[in-house]
Design an enzyme around this catalytic site. Sequence first.
Site: not given
Lengths: 251, 305, 390
Positions: C132, C366, C368
């Site tokens: 991704f 993902e 912080t």
Amino acid sequence: MKVAVLIKQVPDTTARISIAGGSVDEGSISKWTISPYDEYALEAALKLQSESGAKVVAITLGPQRSSKSLIDAAAVGADELIHVLYEGSSGSLSLQGALAAAVRKSEADIVLAGKQAADTNSGSTAPGVAQMLGLPCVGLVSEVKAVDGNFVATRSTSSGMERVSVNGPCVFAFDKGDEELRRPNVRGIMMAKKKPIESLSPADLGVSMEDGGVNVESVGYPPEKPAGQTFQGAASASEVVTKLREEANVI
Amino acid sequence: MSVTIVSEPHEEGMHPTLPQLVKAASVIGESCTVIIPGGNGADEASKIQGVGKVIKLNGACFSVFDSSTWSAAISGLVDGTVLMATTPVGRELSASIAAGLGRSVVQDVTSIAPGIKVERPAYSGKAVESISVSGDAVITIRPNAIESAESGGSADVSTVDSGEDLRIAVLEAIAKAGERLDVSEADIIISGGRGLGDRSNFEKLESVADSLGAAVGASRAVVDEWGLPHSMQVGQTGKTVTPSLYIAVGISGAIQHLAGMRSSRYILAINKDPEAPIFGVADYGIVAQWEDALPILHEAIKSLP
Amino acid sequence: MGYEALDFYDVDSLLTDEERMIRDVVRDWVDESVIPKIENACREGVFLDEWRQELGGMGILGAPLKGYGCPGLSYTAYGVICRELERGDSGIRSFASVQGSLAMYPIWDFGSEEQKEKYLPGMASGELIGCFGLTEPDYGSNPGDMVTKAEEDDDHYILNGAKMWITNGTIADLAVVWAKLDGVIRGFIVEKGDEGFSAPEMKGKHSLKASVTSELVFQDCKIPKDRILPGVKGLRGPFSCLNNARYGISWGAVGAAQSCFDSARSYAMSRIQFDHPIAAYQLVQNKLAWMLREITKAQLLAYHLGVKKDSGEWVPEHISLAKMNNVDIALEIARVARDIHGANGILDEYPVMRHMANLESVKTYEGTHDIHNLILGRHITGIQAFTREA
């Protein structure tokens, strides 16, 4: 060909066993599994399924919670599931009788089982069931193959291993097999719930459960080991060996 | 109460468990009949004190172990309680005989008393069952759990011929290719650590292992330093083992190693340092140079009956 | 004694039978295939290919997706899988998160029928690895201002730019890359071997060492027009993916914390000082009791979040809370666990410092910790406090 696999649900072998009031406290057992040697038998049955198109019927005898072991067997590919529902305890004669009757009902051609269950550590079921079905029994097996209507098995002997053949129906009792039981995948797990379990009582099978002259009066912890003993000097080694034999009974 | 002992074939004559079974029979019955499949050692058996009579059971079928065939040959000769030894043959044969006679079987008892009261281990030795056995049951007794009967008897020896046919055919013998057990499977493990001094000294552990049918293990220190296979490593990042007997030779007992073996049923440690932590968990600790103690240990093991 | 997963309030009794069976399969797999190999993989900085195969073989990749050969499990089951994987190592769970939530999910939700049929079955079985590409060297917490660009050219798109911190990048067969087409963020599928695309591995990490972290470099990277994801425009695309991954992480962190607790407890019971196990001393008990408290709270948070995900009654802020809390306490638990292990805690004989190092990454990626904090702050007050502008 139809292969019956006898599986028993036992406390996980790493679980702590808690004893209260002279019997094992089942509520304290955190994890139940299929008895390890039965897993080798199940894997061998699944190999016969893929190699010879055999149908695999998993059979267990035990209380309601034992049906989980059938679901686990279904998750790895068992085709049919039979639960002989029995909540009590009994001598080997009745237990074997009920299992033999279930095998007869399943119309299996051969029977695979583990050599001994991880809770009782007895090893009587496979040869006893064989005797009741009038079949030969081959024990300490690591592998079974179907060859032209016969069965060829590899078994342990005191001097090594040997390959034996048996004509027609037979009971095979598994020691550590060549292959570990395969891991179920998610698809198998989700499909397992859809497989019906045929639930039968011993009475349905025409078997009455009696203790057959064997009564477990109590279960207790093993005696406390004596405190550790220290010995000075190499010569004490022979005394220690005697103690290992007579005191500890481990050699 | 009458007792029948069903022994098993043994290359060197009478099976070594037979005197123990006779002693057990004397605890629960008057005299016993000993049936020897294949007949080897019948004369020796007749000299055990407490044996009433010996039956040499001859037959071609006793050259190959086939429990259903053997039990067909034996069952008709059985009278009263049946005692056998808990060996691989004994376990299977006893269960077959019991089922064939419509009796229950109790395996691997470690004590036997009149009544008949027996004790046996269960849950891999984590529990002990106390069982009362009434009627004519079949009981197998753990080897070396009961003392032997004395010699000095003189029983009659008779011969019976059996014409049973084998249902199992041996195709070929496969000698075990000297494969040693893995530590994760073995009931007895002998392990070495830094105290061994040199990798070559593992050979000495291997020969003791051969005498015991044991696996050979090692501490992490020597696996790393001497390049031993990782499969031998016992400890935190190796294997956690639970054998009946763990023999630690030249291992100090650092916490990481203890984590892997402290659940062994019995631990024997040999180390020259009396302060070594391993002695804190050992059931039997020998404070000595392993080079001196190990040969003595090995000789003693080899001369066990 | 094998691994004992702390479950003080019996939260696992709320799972279905199938969810528990799935838990057991993954837990056993971690015991057999991860634990014996992870320390070495960590030392060498490799993600073992057999793990990819075995994860695919178990059928757990893309857990909550339905159809196209995907498992179609509940979000709760997905959470359980993440928890059990991360008990082994955060890198293993990262592989599964990226594969399932960040690469398979966008194709499943925003892709064309042809794209779904082309990629999803192979990704579910583990044959095709995905990654991704959102984060850039200069755009992490602020992905909206990314500079990777896509331009139309006849029957192709030309991509230019670079992505960084991409799990699986170097080993991936395909990358779901977010780039601006005419100023609007769109998703594009870039395949290994596409002209102008390279994915060098980033070396020198102290964290997530048993995981592949890469750059994705696009230099006039030419991809056919049918590689654009038709179903989404703008940040909603990547953020939907991140929500799913963050959800899995909120469970995963519990697994790492459970592993550290189990090790600390075992160690404290066996380590003797001053003639007693250190578990007999009050300060150690205080630490263990604190860990038990936090793990229990985190389990309940994760479980109820799973219930909300499965019922459809959730908003992204619910996920922010769980991700932020559970990773935060997991990192603290790892540190305290290391402390309990004393000097032994720095060795890879014990998993604690590896978990501690990994969780530093998990706390940052993902979203912080601080960003999730502000997401909650905005939810509470209605006022965004991410930027200095209005």
